[in-house]
Design an enzyme around this catalytic site. Structure first.
Site, PDB file in Angstrom:
ATOM      1  N   LYS A 136     -14.606  16.594  -3.426  1.00 46.98           N
ATOM      2  CA  LYS A 136     -13.394  16.964  -2.699  1.00 46.98           C
ATOM      3  C   LYS A 136     -12.286  15.989  -3.061  1.00 46.98           C
ATOM      4  CE  LYS A 136     -11.286  15.978   1.041  1.00 46.98           C
ATOM      5  NZ  LYS A 136      -9.884  16.252   0.626  1.00 46.98           N
TER       6      LYS A 136
ATOM      7  N   GLY B 246      -9.366  20.961  -0.019  1.00 48.31           N
ATOM      8  CA  GLY B 246      -9.167  21.040   1.421  1.00 48.31           C
ATOM      9  C   GLY B 246      -8.731  19.711   1.991  1.00 48.31           C
TER      10      GLY B 246
ATOM     11  N   GLY C 154      -9.081  16.476   4.823  1.00 51.50           N
ATOM     12  CA  GLY C 154     -10.209  15.675   5.288  1.00 51.50           C
ATOM     13  C   GLY C 154     -10.947  16.350   6.427  1.00 51.50           C
TER      14      GLY C 154
ATOM     15  N   GLU D  36     -15.697   2.704  -0.653  1.00 46.63           N
ATOM     16  CA  GLU D  36     -14.690   1.823  -1.268  1.00 46.63           C
ATOM     17  C   GLU D  36     -13.421   2.045  -0.469  1.00 46.63           C
ATOM     18  OE1 GLU D  36     -11.677   0.460  -2.758  1.00 46.63           O
ATOM     19  OE2 GLU D  36     -11.773   2.040  -4.281  1.00 46.63           O
TER      20      GLU D  36
ATOM     21  N   CYS E  83      -5.496  -0.222  -3.948  1.00 46.47           N
ATOM     22  CA  CYS E  83      -6.300  -0.891  -2.928  1.00 46.47           C
ATOM     23  C   CYS E  83      -6.542  -2.360  -3.254  1.00 46.47           C
ATOM     24  CB  CYS E  83      -7.617  -0.164  -2.728  1.00 46.47           C
ATOM     25  SG  CYS E  83      -8.581   0.068  -4.228  1.00 46.47           S
TER      26      CYS E  83
ATOM     27  N   GLU F  66      -3.232  -3.088   5.732  1.00 43.60           N
ATOM     28  CA  GLU F  66      -2.931  -2.519   4.416  1.00 43.60           C
ATOM     29  C   GLU F  66      -1.722  -1.595   4.529  1.00 43.60           C
ATOM     30  OE1 GLU F  66      -5.506  -0.928   0.722  1.00 43.60           O
ATOM     31  OE2 GLU F  66      -5.775   0.214   2.569  1.00 43.60           O
TER      32      GLU F  66
END
Length: 446
Positions: free
Chosen positions: A147, A178, A180, A222, A256, A353
């Site tokens: 996905k 799609g 989440g 991750e 990230c 973040e």
């Protein structure tokens, strides 16, 4: 249908239709035994054909990714497409080597495919983060239900075409589009999935892990980061700041592993700020297709608004904006680079973040103080240390609680294990460690 928006123009450039998770999982389960039964050399040959197809399609893919998530074309070519090519090549090289069982006493230890992998990937590096999961999963004999993010899904469809053209059987790589919720949640909680590999926010990662836990499904996560760039007093300050600013602003800060906290000794703070401002001023913001552009838009209106909210939060919390507020195009989801000084290490902009082109410069008193500040977040994904002595830098790097550290600008290694600790997740991607993540260990006593 889900519209795909070009973040530079705010125009619809494509649509995708939500997929059927149950049908995709069924197809993957049916295809997995046959794919796993192929000799390693045959799987390597199919992946080699995929690499050739990706290489030939690289210019097209770079333009597609630039259009769907806003990366400037040079970054799209070199990183968004170049890095997954290197990642895939490293997995093929690993697969082409003969695999012998490990001998432990009277036991032989084998690594076997885990089965069907559910891969959920984000929008910031859409092709790389897909290949980082799909390549080792397929190499190990698994099949995949993928996905992609609904923000940048088009490169996954193109990859599926290339997979088919490479002679990889139907059902081995399946794409379901799609949001989440419900699509990602259905995939993470499906009992026919043997391992979920997720890249995204820590908040979403918790939900994925909880859904998978109901079926005792393995999970690799991750997640986010708030990485520190530790510049020691004896470092080449000009180089450390220039590279540090570039790392923070890469991909418009939507990385990230970005070094979003620059830790500098008190005695060199003002000089570091001057150097950082001068470096940031060279980052032209604008149309990703323009040759002079170094910073494109953020990937969505929601992400732009999130970043601007953090900028206001930083000012409200007492930080000083040493650089920022520059002009941006009137159309598109743009944010100009921002550099904050006078940042409290415990402030929101130094702890959370942001995922945008925002750098916090933080003073430290001594080396122990620098290590304390670097480790004083819930994250632990990446970081950097700069020193005139490699041995000294290595000693400090060993003290940082994080999954990877670059010393004096050490280059990214697509064969080295990638992943974090704490709220940055668990499990590893890339190279041998990434390959082994998609395997189950079996001991046979002789």
């Amino acid at each position: 249908m889900i519209d795909v928006i070009n973040p530079a123009t705010e125009q619809v450039i494509g649509t995708v239709s939500p997929g059927d998770v149950a049908a995709a999982v069924a197809a993957a389960r049916a295809a997995q035994p046959g794919w796993a039964a192929l000799p390693r050399a045959e799987r390597a040959a199919r992946l080699r054909a995929l690499h050739e197809g990706l290489s030939a399609a690289a210019p097209e893919l770079a333009e597609l990714i630039s259009a769907e998530m806003g990366a400037p074309l040079p970054i799209a070519r070199k990183v968004q497409v170049g890095l997954p090519l290197s990642t895939l090549a490293s997995i093929i090289e690993l697969l082409e080597k003969p695999e012998e069982p490990e001998r432990v006493g009277n036991s032989e230890i084998y690594r076997e495919p885990v089965g069907v992998v559910g891969a959920i990937t984000p929008w910031n590096y859409p092709l790389h983060q897909t290949v980082a999961k799909v390549a080792p999963a397929l190499a190990a004999g698994n099949t995949v239900v993928h996905k992609p993010s609904e923000v940048a899904p088009l490169s996954a469809d193109r990859l599926a075409e290339l997979v088919r053209a490479a002679g990889i059987p139907d059902g081995v790589y399946n794409v379901v589009h799609g949001h989440g919720d419900p699509t990602g949640a259905q995939l993470a909680g499906h009992p026919g999935i043997d391992l979920v590999s997720f890249t995204g926010s820590t908040v979403a990662g918790r939900k994925v892990a909880a859904l998978a836990a109901a079926n005792v499904t393995r999970v690799a996560l991750e997640l986010g980061g708030k990485s520190a760039n530790v510049i020691l007093p004896d470092a080449d300050l000009a180089a450390a700041v220039k590279v540090g600013v570039g790392n923070c602003l890469l991909n418009s800060g939507q990385t990230c592993t970005a070094w979003t906290r620059m830790l500098v000794p008190e005695s060199r703070h003002d000089e570091a700020v001057e150097l950082a401002v001068a470096a940031a001023a060279k980052y032209t913001v604008g149309d990703p297709s323009a040759p002079q552009t170094r910073l494109g838009p953020l990937a969505s209106a929601a992400q732009r608004d999130r970043v601007l909210g953090y900028v206001q939060r930083g000012l409200a919390d007492g930080a000083t904006m040493a650089f920022g507020g520059g002009a941006v195009p009137p159309v598109g989801y743009y944010v100009a680079p921002v550099i904050f000084t006078g940042v409290d290490p415990d402030a929101a902009i130094a702890q959370e973040e942001i995922f945008g082109p925002v750098l916090s410069i933080i003073r430290y008193h001594d080396e122990d103080d620098a290590v304390r500040i670097a480790n004083a977040t819930k994250y632990g994904l990446a970081g950097a240390v700069w020193s005139a002595s490699r041995e000294h830098a290595l000693a400090v790097a060993r003290r940082l609680r994080t999954g990877q550290v670059d010393i004096n600008g050490g280059a990214f290694n697509p064969s080295a294990p990638f992943g974090g600790v704490g709220h940055s997740g668990y499990g590893r991607e890339l190279g041998r460690y990434g390959y082994e993540e998609f395997t189950a260990v079996k001991a046979i006593q002789l």
